[in-house]
Scaffold this motif. Structure first.
Motif, short mmCIF file in Angstrom:
data_model
loop_
_atom_site.label_atom_id
_atom_site.label_comp_id
_atom_site.label_asym_id
_atom_site.label_seq_id
_atom_site.Cartn_x
_atom_site.Cartn_y
_atom_site.Cartn_z
N ASP A 9 0.84 -1.19 0.00
CA ASP A 9 0.00 0.00 0.00
C ASP A 9 0.88 1.24 0.00
O ASP A 9 2.06 1.17 0.28
CB ASP A 9 -1.00 0.00 1.17
CG ASP A 9 -0.33 0.23 2.52
OD1 ASP A 9 0.66 -0.47 2.82
OD2 ASP A 9 -0.80 1.09 3.27
N GLU A 10 0.27 2.36 -0.34
CA GLU A 10 1.08 3.56 -0.55
C GLU A 10 0.30 4.83 -0.23
O GLU A 10 -0.90 4.92 -0.48
CB GLU A 10 1.55 3.60 -2.01
CG GLU A 10 2.57 4.70 -2.31
CD GLU A 10 3.83 4.52 -1.48
OE1 GLU A 10 3.86 5.06 -0.36
OE2 GLU A 10 4.77 3.84 -1.97
N ARG A 11 1.01 5.80 0.32
CA ARG A 11 0.48 7.15 0.46
C ARG A 11 0.60 7.87 -0.88
O ARG A 11 1.49 7.57 -1.66
CB ARG A 11 1.26 7.91 1.53
CG ARG A 11 1.16 7.33 2.92
CD ARG A 11 2.10 8.08 3.86
NE ARG A 11 2.00 7.60 5.23
CZ ARG A 11 2.68 6.56 5.73
NH1 ARG A 11 3.51 5.89 4.93
NH2 ARG A 11 2.53 6.19 6.97
N CYS A 12 -0.27 8.83 -1.10
CA CYS A 12 -0.23 9.58 -2.36
C CYS A 12 0.73 10.76 -2.20
O CYS A 12 0.33 11.93 -2.20
CB CYS A 12 -1.63 10.03 -2.74
SG CYS A 12 -2.74 8.66 -3.13
N VAL A 13 1.99 10.43 -2.05
CA VAL A 13 3.06 11.43 -1.92
C VAL A 13 4.18 11.05 -2.88
O VAL A 13 4.29 9.90 -3.29
CB VAL A 13 3.59 11.49 -0.47
CG1 VAL A 13 2.50 11.96 0.49
CG2 VAL A 13 4.16 10.14 -0.02
N PRO A 14 5.03 12.01 -3.25
CA PRO A 14 6.09 11.72 -4.23
C PRO A 14 7.03 10.62 -3.76
O PRO A 14 7.24 10.42 -2.56
CB PRO A 14 6.83 13.06 -4.35
CG PRO A 14 5.83 14.09 -3.95
CD PRO A 14 4.99 13.44 -2.89
N LEU A 15 7.62 9.94 -4.71
CA LEU A 15 8.56 8.86 -4.42
C LEU A 15 9.73 9.36 -3.57
O LEU A 15 10.29 8.60 -2.77
CB LEU A 15 9.07 8.27 -5.74
CG LEU A 15 9.77 6.91 -5.70
CD1 LEU A 15 8.82 5.82 -5.23
CD2 LEU A 15 10.33 6.58 -7.07
N SER A 16 10.07 10.61 -3.71
CA SER A 16 11.19 11.19 -2.97
C SER A 16 10.86 11.47 -1.50
O SER A 16 11.76 11.72 -0.70
CB SER A 16 11.65 12.49 -3.64
OG SER A 16 10.58 13.43 -3.68
N SER A 17 9.59 11.41 -1.15
CA SER A 17 9.17 11.73 0.22
C SER A 17 9.55 10.63 1.19
O SER A 17 9.50 9.45 0.86
CB SER A 17 7.65 11.94 0.26
OG SER A 17 7.19 12.02 1.60
N ASP A 18 9.90 11.03 2.41
CA ASP A 18 10.19 10.04 3.46
C ASP A 18 8.93 9.27 3.87
O ASP A 18 9.04 8.26 4.58
CB ASP A 18 10.77 10.73 4.70
CG ASP A 18 12.18 11.23 4.47
OD1 ASP A 18 12.83 10.75 3.52
OD2 ASP A 18 12.64 12.10 5.24
#
Length: 244
Positions: free
Chosen positions: A76-85
């Motif tokens: 699962d994933e948050r909708c934040v950029p890949l570069s985000s911590d």
């Protein structure tokens, strides 16, 4: 380590490093037993997986041939950029996949640059090309929050009642915003599910899941009872402290 069989899966209690090694052992054994042309391994988010990535990279715990021939993603994933911590795949890539030289074509992040619903559809298409349309992953790692959530199934999640039969979905979660996640249907297609729950902060949630009267909507990790024959819980003494 000690273990017992439960309705929610095999329950293994041990020390942190033992459990980290057991997680690798389980996944490697699943790959050896797999008859799939392609093998997929989904990681998860949280502090325990990040500690596991660092340990696995530093110790070389995962065989090189497994790293080179496995397709990696996150459950699962948050909708934040890949570069985000806060990006689950980004953390896996920075701490494990890149340091160990996993081929870029074997790294499969959720397409977070897209809006959530089309992102879920695009990810569904990508995974279907690898696995076929009837399987989410071969190995799925999960965690459990202190509210007893797992993947992005938070208390009250509509996915727990009806996921439309899809393997992956976008879901707008109260107070947390949009998430991209495997679904309950998707979990039931996985060959192996490994849940790591470490630390005293997980004790009350484990008690609620395994021995409490909470409903599925109140304690979402109870969804794992629907696929308990392929679930292994890796739990330390502190997390298991409230279980009788």
């Amino acid at each position: 380590m000690t273990e017992k069989q439960t309705d929610y899966g095999r329950f293994v209690v041990g020390e942190k490093m033992e459990l980290f090694a057991e997680a690798v052992k389980l996944a490697v054994a699943a790959k050896a037993a797999s008859t799939s042309d392609q093998f997929t391994w989904a990681f998860t988010g949280g502090s325990t997986p990040q500690a596991w990535y660092t340990w696995a990279a530093e110790t070389g715990a995962i065989p090189a041939d497994v790293m080179a021939t496995t397709h990696f993603t996150v459950s699962d994933e948050r909708c934040v950029p890949l570069s985000s911590d806060e990006n689950n795949f980004g953390n896996a890539e920075r701490k494990l996949l890149a340091p160990l030289g996993v081929p870029v074509e074997h790294r499969h992040p959720w397409p977070v640059a897209m809006d959530p619903v089309p992102a879920a559809a695009a990810y569904r298409e990508t995974m279907a090309l690898i696995n076929g349309p009837q399987k989410a992953y071969d190995v799925c790692f999960l965690g459990m929050g202190d509210d007893a959530h797992t993947a992005s199934f938070f208390p009250g999640s509509a996915l727990l009642e009806d996921d439309g039969g899809e393997l992956f979905a976008a879901i707008d979660t109260p107070q947390k915003g949009w998430r991209l996640t495997i679904t309950p249907t998707g979990l039931r297609t996985c060959q192996l599910i490994v849940v790591m729950a470490l630390g005293a902060g997980k004790a009350a949630a484990l008690k609620r899941v395994f021995q409490g009267d909470d409903s599925l909507l109140d304690a979402p990790s109870k969804i794992l009872e629907t696929c308990g024959d392929r679930v292994v819980w890796l739990v330390d003494e502190a997390a298991a402290a409230e279980l009788s």
